[in-house]
Enzyme design. Structure first.
Site, PDB file in Angstrom:
ATOM      1  N   TYR A  12      -1.329   4.707   5.066  1.00 19.17           N
ATOM      2  CA  TYR A  12      -2.706   4.931   4.624  1.00 19.17           C
ATOM      3  C   TYR A  12      -3.709   4.629   5.756  1.00 19.17           C
ATOM      4  CZ  TYR A  12      -6.823   3.985   1.616  1.00 19.17           C
ATOM      5  OH  TYR A  12      -8.081   3.952   1.042  1.00 19.17           O
ATOM      6  N   ASP A  33       7.008   5.477  12.473  1.00 16.53           N
ATOM      7  CA  ASP A  33       7.021   5.232  11.033  1.00 16.53           C
ATOM      8  C   ASP A  33       8.396   5.588  10.472  1.00 16.53           C
ATOM      9  OD1 ASP A  33       4.280   5.221   8.819  1.00 16.53           O
ATOM     10  OD2 ASP A  33       6.379   5.168   8.172  1.00 16.53           O
ATOM     11  N   ASN A  34       8.915   4.737   9.566  1.00 12.90           N
ATOM     12  CA  ASN A  34      10.222   5.056   8.942  1.00 12.90           C
ATOM     13  C   ASN A  34      10.039   5.540   7.498  1.00 12.90           C
ATOM     14  OD1 ASN A  34       9.514   2.758   7.595  1.00 12.90           O
ATOM     15  ND2 ASN A  34      11.487   1.713   7.865  1.00 12.90           N
ATOM     16  N   ASP A  60      13.045   2.131  12.215  1.00 14.49           N
ATOM     17  CA  ASP A  60      12.700   0.882  11.525  1.00 14.49           C
ATOM     18  C   ASP A  60      12.468  -0.170  12.605  1.00 14.49           C
ATOM     19  OD1 ASP A  60      14.283  -1.111   8.881  1.00 14.49           O
ATOM     20  OD2 ASP A  60      12.614  -1.534  10.251  1.00 14.49           O
ATOM     21  N   LYS A  87       2.812  -4.282   1.900  1.00 14.58           N
ATOM     22  CA  LYS A  87       1.458  -4.826   1.672  1.00 14.58           C
ATOM     23  C   LYS A  87       1.080  -5.034   0.210  1.00 14.58           C
ATOM     24  CE  LYS A  87      -0.770  -0.559   0.862  1.00 14.58           C
ATOM     25  NZ  LYS A  87      -2.068   0.003   0.592  1.00 14.58           N
ATOM     26  N   SER A 127      -5.137  -9.571   7.015  1.00 15.90           N
ATOM     27  CA  SER A 127      -5.692  -9.328   5.685  1.00 15.90           C
ATOM     28  C   SER A 127      -6.506 -10.512   5.198  1.00 15.90           C
ATOM     29  CB  SER A 127      -4.532  -9.083   4.714  1.00 15.90           C
ATOM     30  OG  SER A 127      -4.961  -9.243   3.381  1.00 15.90           O
ATOM     31  N   TYR A 152       3.005 -12.015   0.561  1.00 20.10           N
ATOM     32  CA  TYR A 152       2.370 -11.012   1.439  1.00 20.10           C
ATOM     33  C   TYR A 152       1.326 -11.702   2.318  1.00 20.10           C
ATOM     34  CZ  TYR A 152      -1.131  -7.769   3.005  1.00 20.10           C
ATOM     35  OH  TYR A 152      -2.045  -7.107   3.786  1.00 20.10           O
ATOM     36  N   LYS A 156       1.095 -12.656   6.618  1.00 19.38           N
ATOM     37  CA  LYS A 156      -0.032 -12.365   7.512  1.00 19.38           C
ATOM     38  C   LYS A 156      -0.517 -13.647   8.196  1.00 19.38           C
ATOM     39  CE  LYS A 156      -0.242  -7.947   6.888  1.00 19.38           C
ATOM     40  NZ  LYS A 156       0.099  -7.018   7.996  1.00 19.38           N
ATOM     41  N   ASN A 182     -10.505  -5.096   1.195  1.00 21.35           N
ATOM     42  CA  ASN A 182      -9.713  -4.152   0.387  1.00 21.35           C
ATOM     43  C   ASN A 182      -9.935  -2.708   0.811  1.00 21.35           C
ATOM     44  OD1 ASN A 182      -9.506  -6.666  -1.092  1.00 21.35           O
ATOM     45  ND2 ASN A 182      -8.569  -5.403  -2.685  1.00 21.35           N
ATOM     46  N   PHE A 220      -6.808  -6.821 -15.033  1.00 19.67           N
ATOM     47  CA  PHE A 220      -6.025  -8.062 -15.084  1.00 19.67           C
ATOM     48  C   PHE A 220      -6.952  -9.279 -15.217  1.00 19.67           C
ATOM     49  CE2 PHE A 220      -2.446  -5.685 -14.725  1.00 19.67           C
ATOM     50  CZ  PHE A 220      -2.146  -5.139 -13.496  1.00 19.67           C
TER      51      PHE A 220
HETATM   52  C1  WQD Z   1      -7.835  -5.672  -6.615  1.00 18.58           C
HETATM   53  C2  WQD Z   1      -8.351  -6.237  -7.929  1.00 18.58           C
HETATM   54  C3  WQD Z   1      -6.635  -7.046  -9.380  1.00 18.58           C
HETATM   55  C4  WQD Z   1      -4.776  -3.256 -10.341  1.00 18.58           C
HETATM   56  C5  WQD Z   1      -5.460  -6.229  -1.468  1.00 18.58           C
HETATM   57  C6  WQD Z   1      -4.753  -5.010  -0.965  1.00 18.58           C
HETATM   58  C7  WQD Z   1      -3.589  -5.413  -0.106  1.00 18.58           C
HETATM   59  C8  WQD Z   1      -4.048  -6.376   0.915  1.00 18.58           C
HETATM   60  C9  WQD Z   1      -4.465  -7.609   0.155  1.00 18.58           C
HETATM   61  C10 WQD Z   1      -5.072  -5.494   2.967  1.00 18.58           C
HETATM   62  C11 WQD Z   1      -7.625  -7.513  -8.337  1.00 18.58           C
HETATM   63  C12 WQD Z   1      -7.388  -5.878 -10.017  1.00 18.58           C
HETATM   64  C13 WQD Z   1      -5.614  -4.206  -9.784  1.00 18.58           C
HETATM   65  C14 WQD Z   1      -4.824  -3.010 -11.735  1.00 18.58           C
HETATM   66  C15 WQD Z   1      -6.557  -4.651 -11.938  1.00 18.58           C
HETATM   67  N1  WQD Z   1      -5.150  -5.863   1.685  1.00 18.58           N
HETATM   68  N2  WQD Z   1      -6.477  -4.872 -10.594  1.00 18.58           N
HETATM   69  N3  WQD Z   1      -5.719  -3.711 -12.485  1.00 18.58           N
HETATM   70  O1  WQD Z   1      -4.609  -7.638  -4.832  1.00 18.58           O
HETATM   71  O2  WQD Z   1      -6.901  -7.631  -3.749  1.00 18.58           O
HETATM   72  O3  WQD Z   1      -4.774  -6.814  -2.538  1.00 18.58           O
HETATM   73  O4  WQD Z   1      -5.641  -7.245  -0.542  1.00 18.58           O
HETATM   74  O5  WQD Z   1      -4.119  -5.452   3.668  1.00 18.58           O
HETATM   75  O6  WQD Z   1      -3.056  -4.279   0.505  1.00 18.58           O
HETATM   76  O7  WQD Z   1      -4.270  -4.253  -2.046  1.00 18.58           O
HETATM   77  O8  WQD Z   1      -5.848  -5.467  -4.271  1.00 18.58           O
HETATM   78  O9  WQD Z   1      -6.204  -3.407  -5.545  1.00 18.58           O
HETATM   79  O10 WQD Z   1      -4.153  -4.829  -6.072  1.00 18.58           O
HETATM   80  O11 WQD Z   1      -6.417  -5.627  -6.729  1.00 18.58           O
HETATM   81  O12 WQD Z   1      -7.342  -5.283 -12.659  1.00 18.58           O
HETATM   82  O13 WQD Z   1      -4.083  -2.152 -12.301  1.00 18.58           O
HETATM   83  O14 WQD Z   1      -8.106  -5.292  -8.967  1.00 18.58           O
HETATM   84  O15 WQD Z   1      -6.361  -8.055 -10.347  1.00 18.58           O
HETATM   85  O16 WQD Z   1      -8.547  -8.383  -8.953  1.00 18.58           O
HETATM   86  P1  WQD Z   1      -5.561  -7.002  -3.912  1.00 18.58           P
HETATM   87  P2  WQD Z   1      -5.592  -4.750  -5.671  1.00 18.58           P
END
Ligand code: WQD
Length: 341
Positions: A12, A33-34, A60, A87, A127, A152, A156, A182, A220
């Protein structure tokens, strides 16, 4: 011609960064990239958008022998941008050893290669998860790191420590560590974007898939100590993240870095709640989203958003896209994906 290696280049953020490199610099680009969490289709999309070609290698990075064999054939490597890593926060909670093995072995192999080949410039994809549940908001690069809320995030934190020690012992090696908040959205052309191979875990692709009836969204938790009870994040457009990588590369190559390891937050500085993100999507798409309110997800931090002043002053970088822009670009991409399939 000077060459930049982009690991995870079919992914991405990697694919969006290659687009910026091909359109805004004269570097030769080689993508590694694998396809463990990406598709080769990304390469065709990059070529369609940029009308440029670039070399691709399918290995890889945990396979050190193949890494050395294949990357030693590449000439004039002056820098590496290292995206390749797993990630997903929830996936890392469910399968920690997969994350420690993949994310750390690939980094170590790559750093060893860079050392042996005397490659001087290295950009590491880190991150905001390294902050854990920070005591102060917005977080600055000096905010003390809490223990990561997920394996994860822990990979990092460890990755940053490894790079700090490598730079401490090798003054010829220069690194920039970029802490993404994000990353969301899709290239303004609508021709490339986030392309989760399996059911996505992160919010924005689940929102857009729910809007086309391909998924169902559960928020969530709405009982957090935030303005509307849902978690707060600093969503940032993937093209803003990509632009920061080109600026970070030039920052190193032009010798503007004051120390041989530099660290920057890549966020907008605006905290947006899950409910607010959903509301923004509904506004720009004109679609009413059906969603349920569920329990909290393990590994989630309550709120985090960036102080991005250091990246603004040092890298001369500033995010260009608003949350509405991000949601609209994600929606355009989802609609294009529908047409493709
Ligand atoms: C965001 C918010 C969930 C899905 C991110 C990136 C990850 C890394 C770490 C960079 C949270 C809520 C999510 C759903 C929801 N970033 N949610 N329902 O966990 O902050 O992780 O930061 O490298 O790659 O993804 O991102 O999009 O999973 O969640 O309510 O079905 O959305 O609880 O509060 P997250 P996320």
């Amino acid at each position: 011609m000077d060459t930049i290696i982009v690991t995870g280049g079919a992914g991405y953020i990697g694919s969006h960064t290659i687009i910026e490199l091909l359109t805004k610099t004269n570097f030769n680009v080689v993508s590694i990239d694998n396809f463990s969490n990406s598709t080769v289709k990304s390469y065709a999309r990059i070529k369609e958008i940029t009308n440029k070609t670039f070399e691709t290698i399918n290995i890889d990075l945990c396979d050190n022998d193949r890494l050395k064999t294949e990357l030693s054939k590449i000439k004039n490597i002056i820098g590496i941008i290292h995206f390749a890593a797993y990630k997903s926060v929830p996936e890392s909670v469910a399968n920690p050893t997969l994350y420690y093995y993949n994310n750390l072995n690939s980094l170590n192999n790559l750093l060893k290669f860079a050392h042996d080949q005397k490659i001087k410039h290295f950009i590491f994809s880190s991150s905001c998860s390294v902050y854990g549940n920070a005591d102060e908001l917005p977080v600055t690069e000096k905010t003390p790191l809490k223990s990561a809320e997920s394996p994860y995030g822990h990979t990092k934190q460890i990755g940053e420590d490894i790079i700090n020690y490598v730079c401490k012992t090798n003054s010829d090696f220069n690194a920039v560590i970029l802490r993404y908040f994000n990353p969301v959205g899709a290239h303004p052309s609508g021709k490339i974007g986030e392309f989760p191979l399996n059911r996505p875990n992160n919010l924005v692709p689940i929102i857009t898939q729910t809007a086309v009836g391909k998924n169902s969204l559960t928020v969530f938790g709405n009982d957090f100590d935030t303005r509307d009870g849902s978690c707060i994040r600093d969503y940032i457009h993937v093209s803003d993240i990509a632009d920061a990588h080109v600026k970070a590369l030039n920052y190193l190559i032009d010798g503007e870095n004051k120390k041989n390891v530099s660290l920057f937050n890549l966020g907008t500085g605006n905290g947006v709640s899950v409910i607010e993100a959903i509301t923004s999507f509904e506004k720009v798409s004109g679609k009413k989203l059906n969603y349920a309110i569920g329990g909290r997800r393990e590994g989630d931090v309550v709120a985090i958003f960036a102080n991005n002043n250091l990246a603004k002053t040092e890298l001369k970088w500033a995010p260009q896209f608003s949350i509405d822009d991000m949601m609209l670009s994600a929606w355009k991409w989802q609609l294009n994906l529908l047409e493709e399939n």
